[in-house]
Design a protein around this motif. Structure first.
Motif, mmCIF file in Angstrom:
data_model
loop_
_atom_site.group_PDB
_atom_site.id
_atom_site.type_symbol
_atom_site.label_atom_id
_atom_site.label_comp_id
_atom_site.label_asym_id
_atom_site.label_seq_id
_atom_site.Cartn_x
_atom_site.Cartn_y
_atom_site.Cartn_z
ATOM 1 N N LEU A 123 1.041 -1.140 0.166
ATOM 2 C CA LEU A 123 0.096 -0.313 -0.109
ATOM 3 C C LEU A 123 0.958 0.906 0.020
ATOM 4 O O LEU A 123 2.047 1.245 0.456
ATOM 5 N N LEU A 124 0.615 2.101 -0.724
ATOM 6 C CA LEU A 124 1.125 3.643 -0.601
ATOM 7 C C LEU A 124 1.234 4.495 0.597
ATOM 8 O O LEU A 124 0.331 3.699 1.889
ATOM 9 N N ASP A 125 2.814 4.996 1.275
ATOM 10 C CA ASP A 125 2.728 5.163 2.531
ATOM 11 C C ASP A 125 2.168 6.543 2.596
ATOM 12 O O ASP A 125 3.071 7.602 2.374
ATOM 13 N N ILE A 126 1.044 6.264 2.588
ATOM 14 C CA ILE A 126 0.442 7.436 2.899
ATOM 15 C C ILE A 126 -0.621 8.204 4.063
ATOM 16 O O ILE A 126 -1.390 6.582 4.213
ATOM 17 N N GLU A 127 0.001 9.029 5.137
ATOM 18 C CA GLU A 127 -0.461 9.263 6.184
ATOM 19 C C GLU A 127 -2.285 9.419 6.380
ATOM 20 O O GLU A 127 -2.684 10.261 6.025
ATOM 21 N N PRO A 128 -3.051 8.226 6.989
ATOM 22 C CA PRO A 128 -4.732 8.810 6.513
ATOM 23 C C PRO A 128 -5.331 10.060 7.045
ATOM 24 O O PRO A 128 -5.887 10.551 6.367
ATOM 25 N N TRP A 131 -1.033 13.244 12.207
ATOM 26 C CA TRP A 131 -0.925 14.647 13.414
ATOM 27 C C TRP A 131 -0.285 15.544 13.605
ATOM 28 O O TRP A 131 0.899 15.959 12.668
ATOM 29 N N ARG A 152 -6.874 12.056 13.724
ATOM 30 C CA ARG A 152 -8.718 11.295 13.786
ATOM 31 C C ARG A 152 -9.211 11.679 14.137
ATOM 32 O O ARG A 152 -8.876 12.450 15.512
#
Lengths: 435, 116
Positions: A123-128, A131, A152
């Motif tokens: 999976l792509l290294d994208i922080e969902p 912070w 979140r």
């Protein structure tokens, strides 16, 4: 190669199974294979084992779990039944013949020795939810506890039975949560460890564009017997085997892995003469106090037994309906349904064990008796009637009310005690001929 | 000899602990991608922050524990004067314990000892 590495290659390969379409029966044999250790979380695994075919809705969860395995990791595929090609695109996938433990071990040894490169993250290294910290340590906002953290969103609040307003954590568990039947997605709202609301999410086995395409179902022999004459002994032996396989899974969830492996071995080699062994097992389980405290009074379905979908779950609550009572082949053998009372997880366990003992006894007495094809047949999860909903789909509907208000551990026990099969539940009706 | 060995053991243990805390972060690769750091939910993904205020359901038990813990504190001076005072001290302590046990029975009846 160092001594430690050489020793490590001899260790049992930690495997996290991803059970796709048609893979359930194969997955139940995993615990019996030598040199393989089933683990309950991808964090403890080195090999991600995909059994059967992935449906479109299972791809994203499988990728998520893949990236949760620590390096070095490898992905192995055991093809079972139909292959609709979604897995061909999986990078670095190694195909090994289903049931080949030695092939799995070779891949694990290659990983440990360093001959085999670890799978890269897929999976792509994208922080969902990035912070966005404030303060010298990025600890959040202002206020006594650091304020509202960024990242979140915080969970919403809901009233508690004690009159408090407490956070309610919405979670989607599954479809690859090992204690649950493969494919079950549970959307729960948790307050602490208490389930406030539960609902069953979209069934991933229903995600093919042309409708579900059943792989080899674990109750396939029973569906086939609706249209073809089948020996009573054969049917009853598969029923007993089904119940023992369920018991092995349930015991593993309760942490009794060694006993679970013994039960799985008994199920794999079951013969009509094994009645005394199953009875010894029943006595042993009745004596177990830890099992009693984990299952007694848990998951009692809050409605009269007559309203429950017919099958072992209803019979464990005192309703004696059994499609075999009206079957001439069974009437000739003097069949009487086994019934338990209580309707909780413990009653369901003893119901299934009682039916397994009875099935072995019937299989021993049935001789060459053949059951003629008829409109209804009692399957291991409930009656199978052509063109009618499958037993699993009726049982899935019981889950939300049975889980509401229970603690998380009891919720798992309850789900396991229903013996669901999401692949069967994906079928809108019982098919005439098993394809 | 023994104090010296004990001190040496403490120094050695501290040294090992310091080295381990220095070495472990380099031994375990930390360059994990974002999806690799996500908690395991059986293939699902978390939607909300993990900060969650939940009901500490064992608070009644914790309060009962404190009550009996304090009772033990009262028993120390009582034990010192027990020989002097004799049966009178025993009766007084029994009265004290009976009052506390009544409290437990009441909490039990009210369901405070149920876990959830």
């Amino acid at each position: 190669m160092g001594v430690i590495r050489r020793l490590a290659t001899r260790a049992e390969a930690p495997v996290f199974p991803v059970v796709g379409a048609g893979g359930r029966l194969r997955a139940s044999e995993l615990a019996l294979l030598p040199g393989i250790r089933l683990v309950g979380t991808p964090r403890a695994a080195s090999v991600l084992l995909i059994i059967g075919d992935l449906t479109p809705a299972l791809v994203r969860p499988a990728l998520t779990v893949h990236d949760q395995l620590p390096s070095p990791r490898a992905t192995v595929w055991w093809p079972v039944g139909a292959d609709r090609g979604l897995l061909q695109a999986w990078p670095g996938l190694v195909t090994v013949e289903a049931g080949d433990a030695e092939g799995l071990r070779r891949i694990f040894a290659g990983l440990v020795e360093g001959r085999r490169a670890s799978d890269p993250p897929l999976l792509l290294d994208i922080e969902p939810a990035r912070w966005r910290g404030e303060g010298p340590y990025g600890q959040g906002g202002t206020g006594m506890t650091g304020g509202v953290p960024f990242g979140r969103p915080l969970p919403g609040r809901a009233p508690d039975p004690d009159g408090l307003e407490l956070d309610q954590l919405p979670l989607h568990i599954g479809p690859l949560f090992p204690p649950f039947p493969p494919g079950l997605v549970l959307d729960v709202a948790l307050q602490g460890d208490v389930v406030r609301q539960a609902s069953v999410g979209e069934n991933p086995f229903r995600s093919w564009p042309g409708g579900p395409d059943p792989g080899p179902l674990d109750t396939g022999a029973f569906v086939e017997a609706l249209t073809t004459p089948t020996g009573v002994a054969e049917l009853e032996l598969s029923r007993a085997r089904h119940h023992l396989r369920w018991l092995a899974d349930a015991l593993r969830v309760h942490g009794l892995s060694a006993l679970a492996t013994r039960v799985a071995r008994l199920a794999a080699t079951l013969a009509p003469t094994d009645g005394p062994e199953v009875e010894a097992l029943v006595r042993r389980l009745r004596r177990s106090r830890s099992l009693a405290s984990a299952t007694a009074g848990v998951g009692a379905v809050d409605r009269p037994a007559a309203d429950l979908p017919a099958g072992p779950v209803a019979r464990a609550a005192g309703a004696g309906d059994d499609a075999r009572t009206d079957d001439p082949a069974y009437r000739a053998l003097g069949f009487e349904p086994v019934v338990h009372h209580g309707g909780d997880a413990r009653a369901r366990m003893h119901q299934r064990l009682g039916e397994a003992v009875q099935s072995l006894e019937l299989a021993g007495r049935a001789g060459e008796a053949v059951r003629a094809p008829g409109p209804a047949l009692e399957g291991p999860r409930g009656p199978l009637r052509r063109g009618r909903p499958t037993p699993s789909s009726a049982l899935v509907a019981l889950v939300p009310t049975a889980l509401a208000g229970s603690e998380w551990g009891d919720a798992i026990t309850t789900v396991v005690s229903f013996d669901l099969d999401m692949e069967e539940a994906a079928l809108s009706e019982v098919a005439g001929v098993h394809s | 000899m023994a104090p010296f060995a004990a001190a040496l053991a403490v120094v050695l243990a501290t040294g090992v602990a310091v080295l381990a805390t220095r070495w472990l972060p380099t031994a375990v690769p930390s360059e994990l991608t974002a999806p690799e750091r996500v908690p395991f939910l059986g293939g699902g993904l978390p939607e909300v922050h993990a900060w969650s205020r939940y009901h500490v359901r064992y608070y009644a038990m914790a309060l009962l524990f404190l009550a009996f813990d304090m009772e033990m504190v009262f028993m120390y001076p009582w034990a010192v004067v027990f020989v002097e005072e004799g049966v009178l001290a025993l009766i007084e302590m029994l009265m004290f314990i009976v009052i506390l046990v009544l409290g437990i029975l009441y909490a039990w009846r009210e369901g405070a000892l149920r876990w959830a």
